[in-house]
Design a protein around this motif. Structure first.
Motif, PDB file in Angstrom:
ATOM      1  N   ASP A 306       0.838  -1.192   0.000  1.00  0.00           N
ATOM      2  CA  ASP A 306       0.000   0.000   0.000  1.00  0.00           C
ATOM      3  C   ASP A 306       0.879   1.249   0.000  1.00  0.00           C
ATOM      4  O   ASP A 306       2.004   1.232   0.495  1.00  0.00           O
ATOM      5  N   GLU A 307       0.335   2.351  -0.553  1.00  0.00           N
ATOM      6  CA  GLU A 307       1.071   3.621  -0.646  1.00  0.00           C
ATOM      7  C   GLU A 307       2.462   3.388  -1.267  1.00  0.00           C
ATOM      8  O   GLU A 307       3.493   3.770  -0.726  1.00  0.00           O
ATOM      9  N   ALA A 308       2.466   2.742  -2.419  1.00  0.00           N
ATOM     10  CA  ALA A 308       3.722   2.326  -3.067  1.00  0.00           C
ATOM     11  C   ALA A 308       4.617   3.497  -3.434  1.00  0.00           C
ATOM     12  O   ALA A 308       5.818   3.316  -3.643  1.00  0.00           O
ATOM     13  N   HIS A 309       4.041   4.704  -3.532  1.00  0.00           N
ATOM     14  CA  HIS A 309       4.866   5.855  -3.898  1.00  0.00           C
ATOM     15  C   HIS A 309       5.974   6.113  -2.883  1.00  0.00           C
ATOM     16  O   HIS A 309       6.993   6.722  -3.201  1.00  0.00           O
ATOM     17  N   LEU A 319      18.560   1.824  -7.020  1.00  0.00           N
ATOM     18  CA  LEU A 319      17.527   1.124  -6.263  1.00  0.00           C
ATOM     19  C   LEU A 319      16.349   0.758  -7.161  1.00  0.00           C
ATOM     20  O   LEU A 319      15.792  -0.344  -7.070  1.00  0.00           O
ATOM     21  N   LEU A 320      15.966   1.664  -8.052  1.00  0.00           N
ATOM     22  CA  LEU A 320      14.869   1.380  -8.976  1.00  0.00           C
ATOM     23  C   LEU A 320      15.207   0.204  -9.891  1.00  0.00           C
ATOM     24  O   LEU A 320      14.355  -0.645 -10.175  1.00  0.00           O
ATOM     25  N   GLY A 336       3.663 -13.236  -6.158  1.00  0.00           N
ATOM     26  CA  GLY A 336       3.074 -12.094  -6.847  1.00  0.00           C
ATOM     27  C   GLY A 336       3.195 -10.833  -6.005  1.00  0.00           C
ATOM     28  O   GLY A 336       3.076 -10.884  -4.786  1.00  0.00           O
ATOM     29  N   ILE A 337       3.441  -9.696  -6.653  1.00  0.00           N
ATOM     30  CA  ILE A 337       3.583  -8.408  -5.970  1.00  0.00           C
ATOM     31  C   ILE A 337       2.561  -7.433  -6.543  1.00  0.00           C
ATOM     32  O   ILE A 337       2.468  -7.263  -7.763  1.00  0.00           O
ATOM     33  N   TYR A 338       1.809  -6.780  -5.666  1.00  0.00           N
ATOM     34  CA  TYR A 338       0.763  -5.849  -6.082  1.00  0.00           C
ATOM     35  C   TYR A 338       0.996  -4.488  -5.428  1.00  0.00           C
ATOM     36  O   TYR A 338       1.099  -4.383  -4.206  1.00  0.00           O
ATOM     37  N   PHE A 339       1.099  -3.464  -6.266  1.00  0.00           N
ATOM     38  CA  PHE A 339       1.333  -2.106  -5.789  1.00  0.00           C
ATOM     39  C   PHE A 339       0.000  -1.366  -5.705  1.00  0.00           C
ATOM     40  O   PHE A 339      -0.801  -1.420  -6.642  1.00  0.00           O
ATOM     41  N   CYS A 340      -0.204  -0.675  -4.596  1.00  0.00           N
ATOM     42  CA  CYS A 340      -1.427   0.088  -4.388  1.00  0.00           C
ATOM     43  C   CYS A 340      -1.040   1.552  -4.186  1.00  0.00           C
ATOM     44  O   CYS A 340      -0.253   1.871  -3.287  1.00  0.00           O
ATOM     45  N   THR A 341      -1.583   2.441  -5.048  1.00  0.00           N
ATOM     46  CA  THR A 341      -1.195   3.846  -4.982  1.00  0.00           C
ATOM     47  C   THR A 341      -2.310   4.720  -5.547  1.00  0.00           C
ATOM     48  O   THR A 341      -3.217   4.229  -6.240  1.00  0.00           O
ATOM     49  N   GLN A 342      -2.267   6.012  -5.269  1.00  0.00           N
ATOM     50  CA  GLN A 342      -3.305   6.918  -5.742  1.00  0.00           C
ATOM     51  C   GLN A 342      -3.170   7.201  -7.230  1.00  0.00           C
ATOM     52  O   GLN A 342      -4.155   7.232  -7.957  1.00  0.00           O
ATOM     53  N   PRO A 344      -1.424   6.103 -10.805  1.00  0.00           N
ATOM     54  CA  PRO A 344      -0.689   5.020 -11.480  1.00  0.00           C
ATOM     55  C   PRO A 344       0.667   5.470 -12.007  1.00  0.00           C
ATOM     56  O   PRO A 344       1.563   4.654 -12.209  1.00  0.00           O
ATOM     57  N   MET A 345       0.831   6.784 -12.212  1.00  0.00           N
ATOM     58  CA  MET A 345       2.109   7.301 -12.690  1.00  0.00           C
ATOM     59  C   MET A 345       3.171   7.314 -11.585  1.00  0.00           C
ATOM     60  O   MET A 345       4.339   7.609 -11.843  1.00  0.00           O
ATOM     61  N   ASP A 346       2.768   7.002 -10.332  1.00  0.00           N
ATOM     62  CA  ASP A 346       3.738   6.883  -9.241  1.00  0.00           C
ATOM     63  C   ASP A 346       4.685   5.711  -9.470  1.00  0.00           C
ATOM     64  O   ASP A 346       5.800   5.696  -8.960  1.00  0.00           O
ATOM     65  N   VAL A 347       4.199   4.720 -10.213  1.00  0.00           N
ATOM     66  CA  VAL A 347       4.991   3.518 -10.483  1.00  0.00           C
ATOM     67  C   VAL A 347       5.791   3.736 -11.761  1.00  0.00           C
ATOM     68  O   VAL A 347       5.217   4.078 -12.798  1.00  0.00           O
ATOM     69  N   PRO A 348       7.112   3.569 -11.734  1.00  0.00           N
ATOM     70  CA  PRO A 348       7.932   3.768 -12.927  1.00  0.00           C
ATOM     71  C   PRO A 348       7.465   2.880 -14.077  1.00  0.00           C
ATOM     72  O   PRO A 348       6.979   1.761 -13.876  1.00  0.00           O
ATOM     73  N   ALA A 349       7.611   3.391 -15.288  1.00  0.00           N
ATOM     74  CA  ALA A 349       7.145   2.664 -16.473  1.00  0.00           C
ATOM     75  C   ALA A 349       7.768   1.283 -16.587  1.00  0.00           C
ATOM     76  O   ALA A 349       7.116   0.319 -17.005  1.00  0.00           O
TER      77      ALA A 349
END
Length: 529
Positions: A306-309, A319-320, A336-342, A344-349
């Motif tokens: 949660d709050e992956a940003h 690190l990225l 499996g890994i699931y990112f939760c964020t407000q 979607p652009m918080d997650v690198p392409a």
């Protein structure tokens, strides 16, 4: 005139029916998975739930990772809760990163109401209140099982990346780890590492340079400052013993349901460096300790962040790249890994491209930048003839989301506007008493919460330096005593001192002899006759 209206009404009705039939066929074909699956809701068209358009999530592809995104208050947390429940019911262990502290309710049974009953009727599901098996984990002194890792387990590469060191500094860290391995100096906590760092830049510098290469005082100073910065965010609580075994994340409860481990990190929102450190170590440990599994019917473990940003905002390029590598490779381990964020652009392409399941809740368009994000988000989804995706993203209701995922062949499923089912556990947090009761009943807390301070690098080097200092002091004292004795002996060997001593001695002797009448001279002895 009435005939014209009748014609138009029939035309639009027939068109709508045809469109609905095509939509229903597309959904059923796209979400007709083989093997075990979990019904998450039903697809919607023109704002209405389409009967029979059931949306399933296949367990077989859950190791392909995923994203849950959406603005605050749109239902992301409840979606995460629903997914965790479905996985647990299928005997799949789950780990939840609880940043906001609102996931604990999964440990208590939910209660029904009119809204839930209406939703269940629309979706064709039954509401069965249930409490799920929980394990509370913590990085701090909160109630729960302590999570720790030793510096040695973290390793020089990950430590260098989390400290954002350059190549020269990273080489020095690797050299320190090698020196500690060769000299049996266990690196358990940060005070061990700091002690060794201070040692090799001072007393042990000559010894280290002799066997391992040049040591730069500037580099050691920079590394020390960055370690102290990490300490300021509470890293001392994470590094140390007893080290947590990730196998304990993959447990199944006595009733056959997967354990749901909630990592309580509510106090880490303002300490992103520590959160990144923990997450990177956890992912690396899971990858290193898990064997290759190939294609499995269901994953061994699913991790929700949660709050992956908080991970990505403070992450360096190195690190990225490390996170991207682990995300790419860990799915072959059955995880499996699931990112939760407000946003979607918080997650690198580079990471976003690895996420198979996408659950997109509503986005808000208050500014030009918001509208740009919405347009970019819409372009990341499969094209569809049934929705205007960019417009729909701002109209999705609470408890609804746009969904697409990968099927067994790795092909994205049709994009659907889905009404999601409600959680069967409590949609609120546990009370302190309930939370404490669950934490106190843990089968592993007593083992991991025991504080251990083994004889490690800090103690060994401290003893070594104290012994060296004591020996140095003893040698100095011996030298001082020898010098004093030499000075004393040298005083009496001086010719002037010797002459004075002889004169004084002769005078004393003559005085004594004179006193008893035995001194020499011309005086005649008196006759008795």
């Amino acid at each position: 005139m009435s005939g014209i209206f009748t014609f138009e009404q029939n035309y639009f009705q027939n068109t709508a029916m045809s469109n609905t039939s095509a939509f229903l066929e597309a959904v059923n074909n796209g979400y007709a998975f083989k093997g075990e699956k979990f019904k998450i809701g039903r697809a919607m068209l023109d704002g209405q739930v389409v009967e029979g358009a059931d949306v399933f999530i296949p367990f077989k592809t859950l190791n392909r990772h995923g994203l849950i995104a959406g603005a605050t208050g749109t239902g992301k947390t409840k979606t995460l809760q629903v997914l965790a429940e479905g996985l647990s019911d299928a005997s799949i262990p789950v780990v939840l990163m609880d940043i906001k502290g609102d996931l604990s309710g999964i440990g208590a049974a939910g209660t029904s109401n009119e809204k839930i009953e209406s939703r269940c009727q629309q979706l064709g599901v039954e509401f069965r209140p249930a409490a799920y098996p929980l394990e509370f984990l913590t990085l701090s002194n909160e109630k729960g099982t302590r999570l720790r890792a030793t510096v040695s387990e973290f390793g020089p590469i990950l430590l260098s990346k989390i400290l954002d060191l350059n190549d020269t500094q990273s080489g020095l860290v690797a050299m320190i780890f090698k020196y500690c391995d060769d000299n049996k100096l266990p690196l358990l906590d940060l005070k061990d590492f700091i002690k060794v760092l201070q040692f090799v830049s001072d007393e042990g510098k000559t010894e280290l340079e002799k066997d391992y290469g040049k040591v730069s005082t500037t580099s050691t100073g920079t590394i020390l400052r960055k370690v102290i910065e990490l300490q300021q965010q509470g890293a001392d609580l994470f590094f140390g013993e007893r080290s947590f075994d990730v196998e304990d994340l993959m447990r199944v409860s006595n009733d056959g349901r997967g354990m749901i481990s909630i990592v309580r990190v509510t106090d880490l929102q303002d300490r992103p460096k520590l959160f990144s450190t923990f997450m990177l170590q956890l992912l690396a440990e899971l990858y290193a300790s898990s064997p290759e599994e190939g294609d499995m019917d269901q994953p061994k473990l699913v991790l929700f962040i949660d709050e992956a940003h908080l991970i990505f905002n403070e992450a360096s390029e190195a690190l990225l790249r490390q996170i991207e590598t682990i995300v790419k490779l860990i799915r072959s381990k059955g995880i499996g890994i699931y990112f939760c964020t407000q946003n979607p652009m918080d997650v690198p392409a580079s990471v976003l491209s690895q996420l198979g399941l996408k659950v997109q809740h509503a986005l808000r368009a208050f500014t030009a930048a918001d509208r740009k994000v919405i347009k970019q988000t819409a372009e990341n989804y499969p094209e569809t003839a049934f929705y205007k995706t960019d417009e729909l993203l701002t109209q999705v209701g609470i408890g609804e989301a746009l969904i697409t995922m990968l099927n067994e062949k790795g092909v994205p499923t049709p994009l659907v506007h889905c009404m999601l089912r409600a959680p069967q556990s409590r949609m609120d947090v546990l009370t302190d008493a309930e939370l404490n009761a669950i934490a106190d009943s843990s089968k592993i807390a007593r083992h991991y919460n025991e504080v251990i301070d083994s004889n490690s690098a800090y103690e060994i080097l401290t003893q070594k330096l104290e012994a060296a200092a004591s020996q140095k002091e003893e040698i100095a004292q011996q030298k001082e005593e020898a010098k004093a004795q030499k000075d004393e002996k040298g005083f009496f060997d001086n010719p002037i001192v010797k002459s004075v001593a002889r004169t004084a001695g002769n005078t004393i002797v003559r005085s004594l002899l004179g006193a008893i009448g035995l001194s020499g001279g011309s005086r005649k002895r008196k006759s008795w006759f």
